[in-house]
Design a protein around this motif. Sequence first.
Motif, PDB file in Angstrom:
ATOM      1  N   ASP A   1      37.613  10.659 -28.490  1.00 30.00           N
ATOM      2  CA  ASP A   1      37.229  11.212 -29.672  1.00 30.00           C
ATOM      3  C   ASP A   1      35.506  11.394 -29.380  1.00 30.00           C
ATOM      4  OD1 ASP A   1      35.845   8.744 -29.319  1.00 30.00           O
ATOM      5  OD2 ASP A   1      36.235   8.131 -31.506  1.00 30.00           O
ATOM      6  N   ARG A   2      35.104  11.565 -28.098  1.00 28.73           N
ATOM      7  CA  ARG A   2      33.879  11.931 -27.778  1.00 28.73           C
ATOM      8  C   ARG A   2      33.874  12.934 -26.527  1.00 28.73           C
ATOM      9  NH1 ARG A   2      33.116   9.333 -31.619  1.00 28.73           N
ATOM     10  NH2 ARG A   2      31.464   7.960 -32.242  1.00 28.73           N
ATOM     11  N   THR A   3      34.897  13.786 -26.381  1.00 32.97           N
ATOM     12  CA  THR A   3      34.780  14.846 -25.440  1.00 32.97           C
ATOM     13  C   THR A   3      33.999  15.879 -25.439  1.00 32.97           C
ATOM     14  OG1 THR A   3      36.823  15.602 -26.732  1.00 32.97           O
ATOM     15  CG2 THR A   3      37.592  14.292 -24.925  1.00 32.97           C
ATOM     16  N   ASP A   4      33.489  16.050 -26.602  1.00 32.39           N
ATOM     17  CA  ASP A   4      32.548  16.871 -26.636  1.00 32.39           C
ATOM     18  C   ASP A   4      31.337  16.643 -25.797  1.00 32.39           C
ATOM     19  OD1 ASP A   4      34.146  18.668 -28.418  1.00 32.39           O
ATOM     20  OD2 ASP A   4      33.015  18.194 -30.138  1.00 32.39           O
ATOM     21  N   GLU A   5      30.843  15.275 -26.140  1.00 33.01           N
ATOM     22  CA  GLU A   5      29.534  14.859 -25.235  1.00 33.01           C
ATOM     23  C   GLU A   5      30.005  15.094 -23.846  1.00 33.01           C
ATOM     24  OE1 GLU A   5      29.119  11.127 -26.994  1.00 33.01           O
ATOM     25  OE2 GLU A   5      28.876  12.204 -29.061  1.00 33.01           O
ATOM     26  N   LYS A   6      31.108  14.786 -23.414  1.00 27.05           N
ATOM     27  CA  LYS A   6      31.406  14.992 -21.789  1.00 27.05           C
ATOM     28  C   LYS A   6      31.501  16.525 -21.515  1.00 27.05           C
ATOM     29  CE  LYS A   6      34.218  12.898 -18.232  1.00 27.05           C
ATOM     30  NZ  LYS A   6      33.190  12.024 -17.410  1.00 27.05           N
ATOM     31  N   GLY A   7      32.046  17.089 -22.474  1.00 30.39           N
ATOM     32  CA  GLY A   7      32.348  18.514 -22.316  1.00 30.39           C
ATOM     33  C   GLY A   7      31.213  19.327 -21.823  1.00 30.39           C
ATOM     34  N   ASP A   8      29.800  18.953 -22.323  1.00 24.71           N
ATOM     35  CA  ASP A   8      28.766  19.655 -21.901  1.00 24.71           C
ATOM     36  C   ASP A   8      28.459  19.469 -20.669  1.00 24.71           C
ATOM     37  OD1 ASP A   8      28.515  20.074 -24.733  1.00 24.71           O
ATOM     38  OD2 ASP A   8      26.996  18.459 -24.992  1.00 24.71           O
ATOM     39  N   PHE A   9      28.706  18.218 -19.976  1.00 24.05           N
ATOM     40  CA  PHE A   9      28.315  18.283 -18.506  1.00 24.05           C
ATOM     41  C   PHE A   9      29.538  19.024 -17.658  1.00 24.05           C
ATOM     42  CE2 PHE A   9      26.433  14.782 -20.479  1.00 24.05           C
ATOM     43  CZ  PHE A   9      25.156  14.690 -20.086  1.00 24.05           C
ATOM     44  N   ILE A  10      30.684  19.120 -18.020  1.00 27.36           N
ATOM     45  CA  ILE A  10      31.729  19.652 -17.551  1.00 27.36           C
ATOM     46  C   ILE A  10      31.615  21.648 -17.564  1.00 27.36           C
ATOM     47  CG2 ILE A  10      34.422  20.490 -17.617  1.00 27.36           C
ATOM     48  CD1 ILE A  10      34.904  17.544 -18.645  1.00 27.36           C
ATOM     49  N   THR A  11      31.172  21.757 -18.767  1.00 22.91           N
ATOM     50  CA  THR A  11      30.750  23.325 -18.887  1.00 22.91           C
ATOM     51  C   THR A  11      29.614  23.736 -17.760  1.00 22.91           C
ATOM     52  OG1 THR A  11      31.139  23.355 -21.032  1.00 22.91           O
ATOM     53  CG2 THR A  11      29.770  24.965 -20.348  1.00 22.91           C
ATOM     54  N   GLU A  12      28.470  22.950 -17.640  1.00 22.89           N
ATOM     55  CA  GLU A  12      27.456  22.936 -16.581  1.00 22.89           C
ATOM     56  C   GLU A  12      28.102  22.881 -15.432  1.00 22.89           C
ATOM     57  OE1 GLU A  12      23.358  20.726 -15.124  1.00 22.89           O
ATOM     58  OE2 GLU A  12      24.252  20.111 -17.125  1.00 22.89           O
ATOM     59  N   ARG A  13      29.019  22.078 -15.135  1.00 23.08           N
ATOM     60  CA  ARG A  13      29.605  22.103 -13.776  1.00 23.08           C
ATOM     61  C   ARG A  13      30.319  23.551 -13.487  1.00 23.08           C
ATOM     62  NH1 ARG A  13      32.937  17.563 -10.278  1.00 23.08           N
ATOM     63  NH2 ARG A  13      33.702  18.899  -8.347  1.00 23.08           N
TER      64      ARG A  13
ATOM     65  N   GLY B   1      24.836   6.760 -23.887  1.00 24.29           N
ATOM     66  CA  GLY B   1      24.336   5.952 -22.819  1.00 24.29           C
ATOM     67  C   GLY B   1      24.854   5.373 -21.660  1.00 24.29           C
ATOM     68  N   ILE B   2      26.132   5.485 -21.973  1.00 21.10           N
ATOM     69  CA  ILE B   2      27.350   5.038 -20.768  1.00 21.10           C
ATOM     70  C   ILE B   2      27.486   6.243 -19.860  1.00 21.10           C
ATOM     71  CG2 ILE B   2      29.345   3.851 -20.295  1.00 21.10           C
ATOM     72  CD1 ILE B   2      27.624   2.388 -22.162  1.00 21.10           C
ATOM     73  N   TRP B   3      26.223   6.520 -19.294  1.00 21.84           N
ATOM     74  CA  TRP B   3      26.156   7.702 -18.511  1.00 21.84           C
ATOM     75  C   TRP B   3      27.035   7.785 -17.455  1.00 21.84           C
ATOM     76  CZ3 TRP B   3      23.402  11.546 -20.527  1.00 21.84           C
ATOM     77  CH2 TRP B   3      22.435  11.383 -21.485  1.00 21.84           C
ATOM     78  N   VAL B   4      27.646   6.972 -16.796  1.00 24.07           N
ATOM     79  CA  VAL B   4      28.496   6.935 -15.722  1.00 24.07           C
ATOM     80  C   VAL B   4      29.796   7.319 -16.104  1.00 24.07           C
ATOM     81  CG1 VAL B   4      27.143   5.397 -14.111  1.00 24.07           C
ATOM     82  CG2 VAL B   4      29.031   4.583 -15.766  1.00 24.07           C
ATOM     83  N   LEU B   5      30.255   7.205 -17.285  1.00 24.53           N
ATOM     84  CA  LEU B   5      31.290   7.700 -17.922  1.00 24.53           C
ATOM     85  C   LEU B   5      31.042   9.059 -18.609  1.00 24.53           C
ATOM     86  CD1 LEU B   5      33.167   4.547 -19.138  1.00 24.53           C
ATOM     87  CD2 LEU B   5      33.500   5.705 -17.040  1.00 24.53           C
ATOM     88  N   GLN B   6      29.963   9.239 -19.474  1.00 26.85           N
ATOM     89  CA  GLN B   6      29.919  10.388 -20.197  1.00 26.85           C
ATOM     90  C   GLN B   6      29.290  11.419 -19.497  1.00 26.85           C
ATOM     91  OE1 GLN B   6      26.831   9.889 -23.452  1.00 26.85           O
ATOM     92  NE2 GLN B   6      26.606  11.832 -23.478  1.00 26.85           N
ATOM     93  N   ALA B   7      28.563  11.459 -18.512  1.00 26.60           N
ATOM     94  CA  ALA B   7      27.793  12.308 -17.960  1.00 26.60           C
ATOM     95  C   ALA B   7      28.300  12.937 -16.505  1.00 26.60           C
ATOM     96  CB  ALA B   7      26.225  12.100 -17.643  1.00 26.60           C
TER      97      ALA B   7
END
Length: 313
Positions: A171-183, A247-253
Amino acid sequence: MMKKIICSLLVVLTVPFLMSSVKAPVYNGPKKALISTIIIDAGHGGHDIGCKGDYSNEKTISLAIALKLGKKMEEEFPNVKILYTRTGDTYPPNKSRADFANSNKGDLYISIHVNSAPKIKHSKFAGYRTQTYYTGKGKSRKKKTRKVPKYTYSYTDNPAKGTETFIWASDRTDEKGDFITERMSEEFEEEGAEGAPDINDPEFKAKSLLWTKRYFDKSLMLASLVEEEFVKEGRFSRGVKQRNEKGIWVLQATAMPSILVETGFISHRPDEDYLNSKKGQEEISTNIVNAVKRYKAATEGAASATSASKSKK
């Protein structure tokens, strides 16, 4: 202090992924020889010792397991680049760990940690004590006494034990999606396309969402396989769970499939002994390697076998 609070609340703050038993899902996505770089992250380090047990700490155990895991990975997958966020008693900030993984275009991110649970508080009635209090104001103020119960308190170890593996919440894929879009944008440019991609383009957005969904599926699959391997070893598994705290950057970012492995509870003495033993660390690292082997076979399939055959020739 903040780390102690996090360790104490970890068990109750996690959001469980609904599963009755540890069973890896079947991956039905495209099968390609994708895995060329694996990032291994030993949690904490330096000034951040992580959770504390009776005689050891999280940062030391995490590093020992991570180094053993990396060595086994290098032996098992000679054609895969194995990179570490730390190899000594240093503390790379968590955001920097994710940036390191992204800049090196990791295909998998495996973070090693140790769990902890707060001691259980017990209260026992110990009779009564006299309490003084006052009523009224000014000349009407009167001193009174009353009997109030008193208690003694004691603490016992929390029985929480075993392993659990975390992934970034669905339910937080949008927040991870930002980093995926950048890659995706970076890879688009590296492929020689003219001009930067329009991240607002509907087609580009659709591809980004597809990547995000695949990363979630692959993270879930790898996490489930890791827990399956722990169960085979005789460990008690608490299953695969989702983390959704910012803030769980190793999973989110991390713009790649990523997992955070809690290898045991340092607050549970049998677990702590196992985590500090050579046998325990060897078994844990072997379990994770076996899970990655199964993951590679499922996601790379025939393409992987063909690639390996050409490499040998």
